[in-house]
Design a protein around this motif. Structure first.
Motif, PDB file in Angstrom:
ATOM      1  N   MET A   1       0.503  -1.282   0.327  1.00 51.46           N
ATOM      2  CA  MET A   1       0.084  -0.729  -0.071  1.00 51.46           C
ATOM      3  C   MET A   1       0.922   1.086   0.178  1.00 51.46           C
ATOM      4  O   MET A   1       0.239   2.560  -0.510  1.00 51.46           O
ATOM      5  CB  MET A   1      -1.067   0.430   1.228  1.00 51.46           C
ATOM      6  N   LYS A   2       1.902   1.547   0.325  1.00 50.17           N
ATOM      7  CA  LYS A   2       2.583   2.318   0.877  1.00 50.17           C
ATOM      8  C   LYS A   2       3.486   2.779  -0.171  1.00 50.17           C
ATOM      9  O   LYS A   2       3.056   3.796  -0.703  1.00 50.17           O
ATOM     10  CB  LYS A   2       3.699   2.406   1.814  1.00 50.17           C
ATOM     11  N   LYS A   3       3.927   2.173  -1.743  1.00 47.65           N
ATOM     12  CA  LYS A   3       4.267   1.949  -3.220  1.00 47.65           C
ATOM     13  C   LYS A   3       3.202   2.925  -3.529  1.00 47.65           C
ATOM     14  O   LYS A   3       3.817   3.510  -4.583  1.00 47.65           O
ATOM     15  CB  LYS A   3       4.832   0.692  -3.464  1.00 47.65           C
ATOM     16  N   VAL A   4       2.488   2.178  -3.865  1.00 49.07           N
ATOM     17  CA  VAL A   4       1.027   2.802  -4.793  1.00 49.07           C
ATOM     18  C   VAL A   4       0.305   4.118  -3.838  1.00 49.07           C
ATOM     19  O   VAL A   4      -0.013   4.702  -5.090  1.00 49.07           O
ATOM     20  CB  VAL A   4       0.106   1.410  -4.462  1.00 49.07           C
ATOM     21  N   TYR A   5       0.553   3.653  -2.787  1.00 49.63           N
ATOM     22  CA  TYR A   5      -0.479   5.435  -1.889  1.00 49.63           C
ATOM     23  C   TYR A   5       0.205   5.761  -1.116  1.00 49.63           C
ATOM     24  O   TYR A   5      -0.189   7.137  -1.668  1.00 49.63           O
ATOM     25  CB  TYR A   5      -2.032   4.919  -1.519  1.00 49.63           C
ATOM     26  N   GLY A   6       1.615   6.447  -1.172  1.00 51.06           N
ATOM     27  CA  GLY A   6       2.585   6.517   0.121  1.00 51.06           C
ATOM     28  C   GLY A   6       2.244   8.060  -0.193  1.00 51.06           C
ATOM     29  O   GLY A   6       1.989   8.759   0.850  1.00 51.06           O
ATOM     30  N   GLN A   7       2.831   8.541  -1.109  1.00 52.05           N
ATOM     31  CA  GLN A   7       3.228   9.929  -1.802  1.00 52.05           C
ATOM     32  C   GLN A   7       1.733  10.538  -1.443  1.00 52.05           C
ATOM     33  O   GLN A   7       1.477  11.337  -0.853  1.00 52.05           O
ATOM     34  CB  GLN A   7       3.134  10.375  -3.142  1.00 52.05           C
ATOM     35  N   ARG A   8       0.524   9.679  -2.042  1.00 59.24           N
ATOM     36  CA  ARG A   8      -1.003  10.484  -1.920  1.00 59.24           C
ATOM     37  C   ARG A   8      -2.026  11.107  -0.862  1.00 59.24           C
ATOM     38  O   ARG A   8      -2.293  11.424  -0.209  1.00 59.24           O
ATOM     39  CB  ARG A   8      -1.661   9.850  -2.939  1.00 59.24           C
ATOM     40  N   VAL A   9      -1.511   9.535   0.200  1.00 59.37           N
ATOM     41  CA  VAL A   9      -2.437   9.276   1.000  1.00 59.37           C
ATOM     42  C   VAL A   9      -1.243  10.409   2.469  1.00 59.37           C
ATOM     43  O   VAL A   9      -1.853  11.532   2.512  1.00 59.37           O
ATOM     44  CB  VAL A   9      -1.447   8.208   2.113  1.00 59.37           C
ATOM     45  N   MET A  10       0.185  10.841   2.031  1.00 60.54           N
ATOM     46  CA  MET A  10       0.873  12.177   3.337  1.00 60.54           C
ATOM     47  C   MET A  10       0.562  13.308   2.539  1.00 60.54           C
ATOM     48  O   MET A  10       0.202  14.278   3.344  1.00 60.54           O
ATOM     49  CB  MET A  10       2.028  11.293   2.800  1.00 60.54           C
ATOM     50  N   GLN A  11       0.634  13.366   1.029  1.00 56.80           N
ATOM     51  CA  GLN A  11      -0.250  15.283   0.943  1.00 56.80           C
ATOM     52  C   GLN A  11      -1.594  14.996   1.877  1.00 56.80           C
ATOM     53  O   GLN A  11      -2.102  16.663   1.476  1.00 56.80           O
ATOM     54  CB  GLN A  11      -0.027  14.527  -0.877  1.00 56.80           C
TER      55      GLN A  11
END
Length: 92
Positions: A1-11
């Motif tokens: 999940m971190k690789k797929v959504y990590g950047q979007r989740v943190m933003q």
């Protein structure tokens, strides 16, 4: 999940105002010894373990008494680009 959504989740997470009673956002930048930086890293790792233990302990509590909480804790050797540029300009 971190690789797929990590950047979007943190933003999305960081777009919050962090001014509600259960919210906190702190950013600190200081110069530490390597030893102190390692102690800090271990403490942050412990905080993450505590966070997960709280979640496990609270899993059986009624849903009305639980709230979804996200925790972001990070540390790394880093210097603000503006400061770095000023240092390079002074040494040139």
């Amino acid at each position: 999940m971190k690789k797929v959504y990590g950047q979007r989740v943190m933003q999305e997470f960081l777009q919050g105002r962090f001014d509600a009673p259960l919210e906190l956002l702190r950013f600190e930048s200081r110069v530490l010894s390597t030893e102190s930086a390692m102690v800090l890293k271990r403490r942050l790792e412990r905080l993450a373990r505590d966070f997960n233990e709280f979640a496990e302990a609270d899993a059986s509590a009624p849903s009305a008494r639980r709230t979804s909480v996200a925790l972001l804790a990070a540390c790394r050797p880093w210097e603000f680009s503006v400061v770095n540029a000023l240092k390079r300009r002074r040494s040139a």
